[in-house]
Write a protein that holds these residues in place. Structure first.
Motif, PDB file in Angstrom:
ATOM      1  N   ALA A 279      -4.729  -2.216   0.365  1.00  0.00           N
ATOM      2  CA  ALA A 279      -5.670  -2.974  -0.455  1.00  0.00           C
ATOM      3  C   ALA A 279      -5.250  -4.445  -0.433  1.00  0.00           C
ATOM      4  N   VAL A 280      -6.227  -5.330  -0.190  1.00  0.00           N
ATOM      5  CA  VAL A 280      -5.894  -6.748  -0.086  1.00  0.00           C
ATOM      6  C   VAL A 280      -5.488  -7.297  -1.450  1.00  0.00           C
ATOM      7  N   PHE A 281      -6.250  -6.951  -2.493  1.00  0.00           N
ATOM      8  CA  PHE A 281      -5.979  -7.415  -3.845  1.00  0.00           C
ATOM      9  C   PHE A 281      -5.885  -6.211  -4.783  1.00  0.00           C
ATOM     10  N   PRO A 282      -5.404  -6.414  -5.998  1.00  0.00           N
ATOM     11  CA  PRO A 282      -5.310  -5.287  -6.939  1.00  0.00           C
ATOM     12  C   PRO A 282      -6.663  -4.628  -7.166  1.00  0.00           C
ATOM     13  N   THR A 283      -6.658  -3.316  -7.249  1.00  0.00           N
ATOM     14  CA  THR A 283      -7.876  -2.556  -7.515  1.00  0.00           C
ATOM     15  C   THR A 283      -7.576  -1.448  -8.503  1.00  0.00           C
ATOM     16  N   THR A 284      -8.517  -1.183  -9.369  1.00  0.00           N
ATOM     17  CA  THR A 284      -8.344  -0.126 -10.366  1.00  0.00           C
ATOM     18  C   THR A 284      -9.056   1.154  -9.948  1.00  0.00           C
ATOM     19  N   LEU A 285      -9.673   1.156  -8.763  1.00  0.00           N
ATOM     20  CA  LEU A 285     -10.485   2.291  -8.357  1.00  0.00           C
ATOM     21  C   LEU A 285      -9.655   3.517  -7.999  1.00  0.00           C
ATOM     22  N   LYS A 286      -8.466   3.301  -7.466  1.00  0.00           N
ATOM     23  CA  LYS A 286      -7.606   4.428  -7.137  1.00  0.00           C
ATOM     24  C   LYS A 286      -6.160   3.975  -7.205  1.00  0.00           C
ATOM     25  N   LYS A 287      -5.279   4.893  -7.490  1.00  0.00           N
ATOM     26  CA  LYS A 287      -3.851   4.576  -7.560  1.00  0.00           C
ATOM     27  C   LYS A 287      -3.319   4.421  -6.142  1.00  0.00           C
ATOM     28  N   MET A 288      -2.757   3.248  -5.857  1.00  0.00           N
ATOM     29  CA  MET A 288      -2.279   2.951  -4.511  1.00  0.00           C
ATOM     30  C   MET A 288      -0.768   3.172  -4.430  1.00  0.00           C
ATOM     31  N   ALA A 289      -0.322   3.769  -3.338  1.00  0.00           N
ATOM     32  CA  ALA A 289       1.112   4.003  -3.146  1.00  0.00           C
ATOM     33  C   ALA A 289       1.838   2.726  -2.761  1.00  0.00           C
ATOM     34  N   THR A 290       1.078   1.758  -2.225  1.00  0.00           N
ATOM     35  CA  THR A 290       1.674   0.495  -1.795  1.00  0.00           C
ATOM     36  C   THR A 290       1.092  -0.644  -2.618  1.00  0.00           C
ATOM     37  N   ALA A 291       1.857  -1.736  -2.701  1.00  0.00           N
ATOM     38  CA  ALA A 291       1.397  -2.906  -3.441  1.00  0.00           C
ATOM     39  C   ALA A 291       0.235  -3.568  -2.711  1.00  0.00           C
TER      40      ALA A 291
ATOM     41  N   PRO B 186     -12.087  -3.411  15.800  1.00  0.00           N
ATOM     42  CA  PRO B 186     -12.893  -3.855  14.671  1.00  0.00           C
ATOM     43  C   PRO B 186     -12.078  -3.641  13.390  1.00  0.00           C
ATOM     44  N   LEU B 187     -12.097  -4.620  12.484  1.00  0.00           N
ATOM     45  CA  LEU B 187     -11.244  -4.557  11.305  1.00  0.00           C
ATOM     46  C   LEU B 187     -12.067  -4.732  10.033  1.00  0.00           C
ATOM     47  N   VAL B 188     -11.712  -3.933   9.028  1.00  0.00           N
ATOM     48  CA  VAL B 188     -12.387  -3.953   7.731  1.00  0.00           C
ATOM     49  C   VAL B 188     -11.348  -4.257   6.660  1.00  0.00           C
ATOM     50  N   ALA B 189     -11.583  -5.296   5.870  1.00  0.00           N
ATOM     51  CA  ALA B 189     -10.710  -5.592   4.732  1.00  0.00           C
ATOM     52  C   ALA B 189     -11.283  -4.921   3.494  1.00  0.00           C
ATOM     53  N   ILE B 190     -10.405  -4.314   2.690  1.00  0.00           N
ATOM     54  CA  ILE B 190     -10.867  -3.582   1.507  1.00  0.00           C
ATOM     55  C   ILE B 190      -9.864  -3.732   0.377  1.00  0.00           C
ATOM     56  N   GLY B 191     -10.382  -3.697  -0.855  1.00  0.00           N
ATOM     57  CA  GLY B 191      -9.499  -3.659  -2.017  1.00  0.00           C
ATOM     58  C   GLY B 191      -9.587  -4.892  -2.890  1.00  0.00           C
ATOM     59  N   GLY B 192     -10.339  -4.804  -3.988  1.00  0.00           N
ATOM     60  CA  GLY B 192     -10.366  -5.873  -4.984  1.00  0.00           C
ATOM     61  C   GLY B 192     -10.967  -7.176  -4.514  1.00  0.00           C
ATOM     62  N   ILE B 193     -11.844  -7.148  -3.526  1.00  0.00           N
ATOM     63  CA  ILE B 193     -12.384  -8.384  -2.948  1.00  0.00           C
ATOM     64  C   ILE B 193     -13.695  -8.735  -3.649  1.00  0.00           C
ATOM     65  N   SER B 194     -13.632  -9.737  -4.502  1.00  0.00           N
ATOM     66  CA  SER B 194     -14.817 -10.195  -5.218  1.00  0.00           C
ATOM     67  C   SER B 194     -15.548 -11.254  -4.388  1.00  0.00           C
ATOM     68  N   GLU B 195     -16.771 -11.566  -4.803  1.00  0.00           N
ATOM     69  CA  GLU B 195     -17.617 -12.460  -4.015  1.00  0.00           C
ATOM     70  C   GLU B 195     -16.961 -13.807  -3.745  1.00  0.00           C
TER      71      GLU B 195
END
Length: 312
Positions: free
Chosen positions: A233-245, A263-272
Motif C-alpha cells: 500500500a502506497v499510503f495508510p489505508t483502513t480497508l484491510k490490515k496490512m502485514a507491511t508498512a 504494467p504497474l498499478v499503485a494502490i492504497g490510500g491514494i486520494s484525489e
C-alpha cells in the motif's frame, strides 16, 4: 575488510540515501512512517552485501526486502566491478528479473490501465463501468461458492456494452467459468493456487494480476510472469490490515524503475489530491476504493479522478 570498515560502508549508504528512503517520518502527503528494522542473519560474507544488509535494515526495509536488496547490491557491484554507494539498485538483472520465457507469461494487458476501481458488488462494477472507469475489479467477499459464482457472473454481465476491463479478485475458477477479462490475486493466493491451476489460467488467455508489498514480493511475482503487478500500500489505508508498512512515494518510484517492463498499478490510500505525485512515479494505473464507493456522487467522482489521471 573488517567489521568497522563494513559499518562505515553501511553508514555511507545511509548518508547517501537516507533522505530518500530514510526510516524516519516521511513527509509525504499522508506521512508514511517507517522505522529501522533488525538486521537479518547474513546469507553471505562479501563486504558490499554485508554493508547493504545493514544499511537497508536501518532504512526501514523488512528482513526479506533488506536481504533482496543486499543480494542485488552485491550483484550490481560484481557486474560493474565497483561498489557504487550512489546508485540504488534498479537494474532487473541484479534482482534476477531478466529473461523469462515469453511462452510461460500470462496474457498481456495495456500498460496504461488508467483509473482502476476496486468494487464490492456486481452492481457497483456495472455502475462504474457505465461511468467510463476503464478498469474495474470485483472484490466480493463470501465463502458461499454459489453466491460467489452468481456475483462474478453478474459482474461479467454488468460490463457488457462498456469498454471496462473486469478483473475478479481471488475467485479464479468462477472468473474462468464466467469469462472475465482477468483475475487478481494477493501474495497469499500464490501459496494456494498450484502450478497446474496457474497453467489453466495462463492457457485460458485470462489476464492475471498480482499484489506486491516490497522487493521480495515483486521478485516472487515475476517468477509467474503476470499480466500486471500492483504496488502498495502506497499510503495508510483502513480497508484491510496490512502485514507491511505503507511504502510511500520514494519506494514506489524505486519499484517503478525496477519493474517498468510490467504494467504497474499503485494502490492504497491514494486520494484525489495525491494523483499527480503518484502518477509522477511512472505508474500507468491508480487503484481506488473509498474514493468511489464513499463518494456522495460516485459518477462525478469517477469523472474527476479520470480527469486527474489524464492531467497527470
Amino acid at each position: 575488510m573488517d567489521t568497522q570498515e563494513i559499518q562505515a560502508l553501511a553508514q555511507a549508504i545511509i548518508h547517501q540515501h537516507g533522505a530518500t528512503f530514510g526510516a524516519q517520518l516521511h513527509h509525504d502527503a499522508n506521512s508514511v512512517e517507517l522505522t529501522p528494522q533488525p538486521v537479518p542473519p547474513a546469507m553471505r560474507q562479501e563486504p558490499a552485501y554485508l554493508a547493504a544488509l545493514q544499511a537497508c535494515s536501518s532504512l526501514g526495509f523488512i528482513a526479506v526486502d533488506a536481504e533482496t536488496l543486499a543480494q542485488a547490491w552485491q550483484r550490481q557491484s560484481e557486474r560493474t566491478q565497483q561498489f557504487d554507494i550512489t546508485h540504488w539498485p534498479d537494474d532487473p538483472r541484479d534482482f534476477g528479473l531478466s529473461g523469462g520465457d515469453p511462452a510461460q507469461a500470462f496474457a498481456h494487458c495495456p500498460r496504461e490501465l488508467g483509473l482502476y476501481g476496486v468494487l464490492p458488488t456486481a452492481e457497483w462494477v456495472g455502475r462504474m463501468a457505465r461511468a467510463g472507469v476503464p478498469t474495474v475489479q470485483l472484490r466480493f467477499k463470501s465463502d458461499d461458492k454459489a453466491a460467489v459464482a452468481a456475483e462474478v457472473k453478474a459482474a461479467v454481465e454488468a460490463v457488457k456494452g462498456t469498454k471496462a476491463r473486469l478483473f475478479i479478485n481471488d475467485h479464479w475458477q468462477a472468473a474462468l467459468d464466467a469469462g472475465a477479462y482477468g483475475i487478481h490475486v494477493g501474495q497469499e493466493d500464490l501459496d494456494v493456487i498450484g502450478a497446474r491451476d496457474l497453467e489453466t489460467i495462463r492457457t485460458s488467455g485470462t489476464r492475471f494480476g498480482v499484489s506486491t508489498h516490497g522487493y521480495a514480493e515483486m521478485v516472487r511475482a515475476h517468477a509467474v510472469q503476470p499480466s500486471y503487478i500492483a504496488l502498495g500500500a502506497v499510503f495508510p489505508t483502513t480497508l484491510k490490515k496490512m502485514a507491511t508498512a505503507p511504502q510511500g512515494l520514494s519506494r514506489l518510484a524505486a519499484y517503478v524503475r525496477l519493474m517498468q517492463h510490467y504494467p504497474l498499478v499503485a494502490i492504497g490510500g491514494i486520494s484525489e489530491d495525491l494523483f499527480p505525485a503518484v502518477r509522477a512515479t511512472g505508474v500507468g494505473s491508480i487503484a481506488v476504493v473509498r474514493a468511489l464507493v464513499n463518494a456522495p456522487d460516485p459518477e462525478g467522482a469517477a469523472r474527476d479522478l479520470m480527469a486527474r489521471m489524464n492531467q497527470a
